[in-house]
Design a protein around this motif. Structure first.
Motif, short mmCIF file in Angstrom:
data_model
loop_
_atom_site.label_atom_id
_atom_site.label_comp_id
_atom_site.label_asym_id
_atom_site.label_seq_id
_atom_site.Cartn_x
_atom_site.Cartn_y
_atom_site.Cartn_z
N ASN A 180 1.07 -0.94 -0.14
CA ASN A 180 -0.08 -0.31 -0.35
C ASN A 180 0.61 1.53 0.35
OD1 ASN A 180 -2.37 -0.58 -0.35
ND2 ASN A 180 -2.97 -1.42 1.93
N ASP A 181 -0.10 2.23 -0.81
CA ASP A 181 1.32 3.31 -0.61
C ASP A 181 0.04 4.47 -0.29
OD1 ASP A 181 2.94 5.42 -1.45
OD2 ASP A 181 2.27 5.77 -3.53
N LEU A 182 -0.28 4.03 0.90
CA LEU A 182 -1.78 4.68 1.32
C LEU A 182 -1.02 6.43 2.30
CD1 LEU A 182 -3.95 2.61 2.61
CD2 LEU A 182 -4.74 3.54 0.78
N THR A 183 -1.67 7.33 2.16
CA THR A 183 -1.67 8.86 3.16
C THR A 183 -1.70 7.73 4.66
OG1 THR A 183 -1.75 10.19 1.32
CG2 THR A 183 -1.98 10.84 3.63
N ALA A 184 -1.54 7.61 5.86
CA ALA A 184 -1.78 7.55 6.99
C ALA A 184 -2.61 8.52 7.65
CB ALA A 184 -0.25 7.44 7.47
N ILE A 185 -3.15 8.16 8.09
CA ILE A 185 -4.73 9.05 9.30
C ILE A 185 -3.53 9.94 10.38
CG2 ILE A 185 -6.53 8.79 11.07
CD1 ILE A 185 -7.77 8.96 8.28
#
Lengths: 112, 542
Positions: free
Chosen positions: B337-342
């Protein structure tokens, strides 16, 4: 019709005057080199004993029976130990009744 | 005029009448309309006129007008720097002042960059995160269960048993009171109970949904519908009965166990002696560890969850088909995953916590549990983690019709932003303010999407006010009203008001008149000579 599987019986026996303690209850589990010892005066390791029992139960469900002592001098103690083992086994069977499926899945995980 | 007996207009190319936007009573009305009779035109237009004229004010561009607008297409046209955009902004200000902020959507070509950023800007809402996690409290309870784990105290059941045999067991009272020597407690498996109740509850919900829906009536006749409803009612009652029995069974065991414990306690106190304990404490240890394992297991399952992607249709792009914006929500600990972390700078810690939880799950029934929990609690405390929301990440991106990801070009960004405004179908939206929608989107999009959509909105009675330089929009939408803005060499600005039906535009300040057709040809087509040249070039005219 479902037939009840007979559980293996593990023996518990009473050893007197061990290392200065008034008595020691010795639980011998076949195939397990560790002996589970329980003293009436020193119970600080009771949690370790309990975890060892649960661990064994996860590997192979068993029932715990008390092996009566032949020493008549220890008759009173023998009676107490027998009751203790009975209550302990009652706890173990309660755990077994509650989570047979869970224990089996746990066993698989442990084996892995 | 082609006769009224025409059945197929395609047999008369070039003779088609434009779409008739006004209701007419008969042929006489049509003749009057074709003669551009002002009275009949105004009478028809009045049916779509807003009750109150709009106060359009901007001092810098000498705008101070009271203009009637129509629940149809209102076009604003004019040369460069004539203040068309300012005029539209002044209309927006007026509507906002009047409390219509939530009833309008707008598109200003100068804001495309910012609006595109907003379009891509996505942070999952609390409700989305809760739905994804699938736990009512987002795992707060489970984390608390693990953090608050305390090894139960066992007491010395040996001593109690010995005391019992040495004194208490010999008394007559002890022999008479069965509970003193009772050791078999009743089975009281709360997790099994909750699990079974959960199944019953889910079944009940399913039947209720089935029962409350209208779809049964679509496929069953009255008699069969009554029978089906009867069976559903029967099933619901059966679930209620089973739930009641389950409740009674569990809580009666709980009550019996508490009674035995209570009686033993009272007996011990009153007689100053021991009763047989019902447990060695082993079961209590197992139960408390099991609660921790269950909690850890639930959390680990959430952390293993697949990403959830919500596709939102965002319009059509040439060469890409129907495109969508994707809102992705998932676990940041997944390597792919290349997600922006909360929670920023949390990925490494999240991985450590996840490992720690897996360890607890595996080592649940062992002496190591305590130390595993201690290290996890430290991690949770140091990083202020109390919910599984902290483990989530998010991302937004566009996909083509064939689902492949793409980054929209500047022109495509304009289309996407405009599409969002134009395609807004909320019934509460009454006003669509569009500033140069033709900018950067291509003629194809203008004719295939913008013009038909404006016509559609007008047919729905929406008020569309559009600033444009484009002939397809300015003429093709058949505007009910046209505003022409003009800047003159003396620095003055003028606003002409009129409509294509009367073919007249009148300066509200001076009363000066212009012909709509001439202005439209000049402003939208680039002048008569340009229009002629195009027709000659295309071979439509010699």
């Amino acid at each position: 019709m479902e037939t009840e599987t007979k559980l293996e019986e593990y023996k518990a026996e009473l050893i007197s005057e061990d290392e200065g303690k008034s008595f020691v209850l010795l639980l011998k589990i076949p195939g397990n080199p560790q002996k589970i010892m329980l003293s009436d005066t020193d119970q600080k390791d009771l949690d370790k004993v309990f975890y060892a029992l649960i661990d064994e139960l996860l590997r192979k469900p068993f029932t715990l029976v008390y092996d009566k002592n032949q020493n008549t001098e220890l008759l009173g103690m023998d009676q107490a130990c027998e009751k203790f083992v009975q209550i302990l086994d009652n706890d173990l069977q309660g755990i077994l009744d509650e989570g047979k499926e869970e224990l089996l899945s746990k066993k698989t995980e442990v084996d892995e | 005029m082609i006769g009224s007996d025409v059945r197929d207009w395609s047999l008369y190319p070039g003779k088609e009448l434009p779409e008739l936007k006004m209701p007419l009573e008969g042929y006489d009305s049509l003749k009057l309309l074709l003669r551009k009779d002002t009275n009949i035109i105004e009478k028809r237009r009045d049916s779509k006129k807003h009750e109150t004229p709009f106060e359009v004010v901007n001092n810098e561009y000498q705008i101070n007008e009271l203009i009637p607008f129509y629940k149809d297409c209102n076009v604003i046209m004019g040369g460069k720097s004539s203040g068309k955009t300012i005029f539209l902004k002044a209309i927006k200000d007026y509507l906002e002042r009047k409390g219509f902020s939530s009833s309008l959507v707008d598109y200003f070509s100068e804001n495309v960059k910012d609006e595109y950023k907003k379009l891509l800007d996505y942070t999952p809402s609390d409700a989305e995160m809760k739905e994804y996690i699938g736990l009512e409290d987002c795992g707060e309870g489970n984390l608390a269960t693990i953090k608050n784990f305390v090894l139960p105290s066992f007491g010395n059941s040996f001593s109690k048993i010995r005391d019992y045999y040495e004194s208490s067991s010999k008394t007559t009272l002890s022999k008479q009171l069965g509970f003193v020597s009772c050791i078999n407690s009743f089975e009281e498996d709360s997790s099994k109970y909750e699990k079974e109740r959960g199944i019953l509850s889910a079944d009940y919900q399913t039947i209720s949904v089935f029962d409350s829906g209208d779809f049964l009536s679509k496929y069953l006749n009255k008699e069969d519908l009554a029978a089906a409803k009867g069976l559903l009612y029967k099933a619901e009652n059966k679930i209620i009965d089973e739930n009641r029995l389950l409740f009674i069974s569990f809580h009666s065991h709980e009550l019996a166990n508490k009674c035995i414990q209570g009686f033993k306690g009272i007996y011990t106190q009153l007689k100053a002696t021991s009763a047989l304990p019902v447990t060695t404490g082993l079961k209590g240890l197992y139960d408390s560890n099991k609660r921790v394992i269950e909690a850890a297991k639930q959390i680990v399952n959430v952390l293993k969850k697949d990403d959830v992607i919500r596709e939102i249709a965002s319009g059509e792009l040439d060469g890409k088909g129907e495109v969508s914006i994707c809102h992705k929500i998932g676990q940041i600990i997944k390597p792919s995953n290349d997600l922006t972390a909360i929670k920023s700078r949390f990925v490494t810690v999240a991985k450590d916590i996840s490992k720690s939880l897996s360890k607890i799950q595996k080592k649940g029934f062992s002496f190591d549990l305590k130390s595993c929990i201690a290290s996890l609690s430290t991690l949770l405390k140091e990083n202020d983690v109390s919910s599984l929301k902290d483990f989530l990440g998010y991302q937004s991106y566009f996909i083509r019709e064939n689902k492949s990801v793409f980054e929209p070009s500047k022109g495509e960004q304009s289309v996407l932003v405009l599409s969002k405004a134009l395609q807004c179908n909320s019934p509460k939206i009454e006003y669509y303010l569009l500033d140069e929608p033709e900018m950067s989107v291509g003629h194809n999009y203008v004719t295939k999407v913008i013009v038909p959509r404006i016509k559609e909105l007008c047919a729905l009675g929406k008020t569309v006010i559009v600033c444009t330089h484009d002939a397809n929009i300015g003429v093709g939408t058949l505007p009910f009203q046209v505003l022409y803005r003009e800047e003159r060499n003396d620095g003055s600005y003028h606003t002409f008001l009129g409509n294509p039906f009367a073919d007249t535009l009148i300066d509200s300040g001076t009363g000066e008149k212009k012909t709509w057709k001439d202005v439209a040809v000049e402003i939208l087509e680039g002048g008569r000579s340009a229009l002629n040249l195009r027709e000659v070039t295309y071979g439509d005219r010699d």
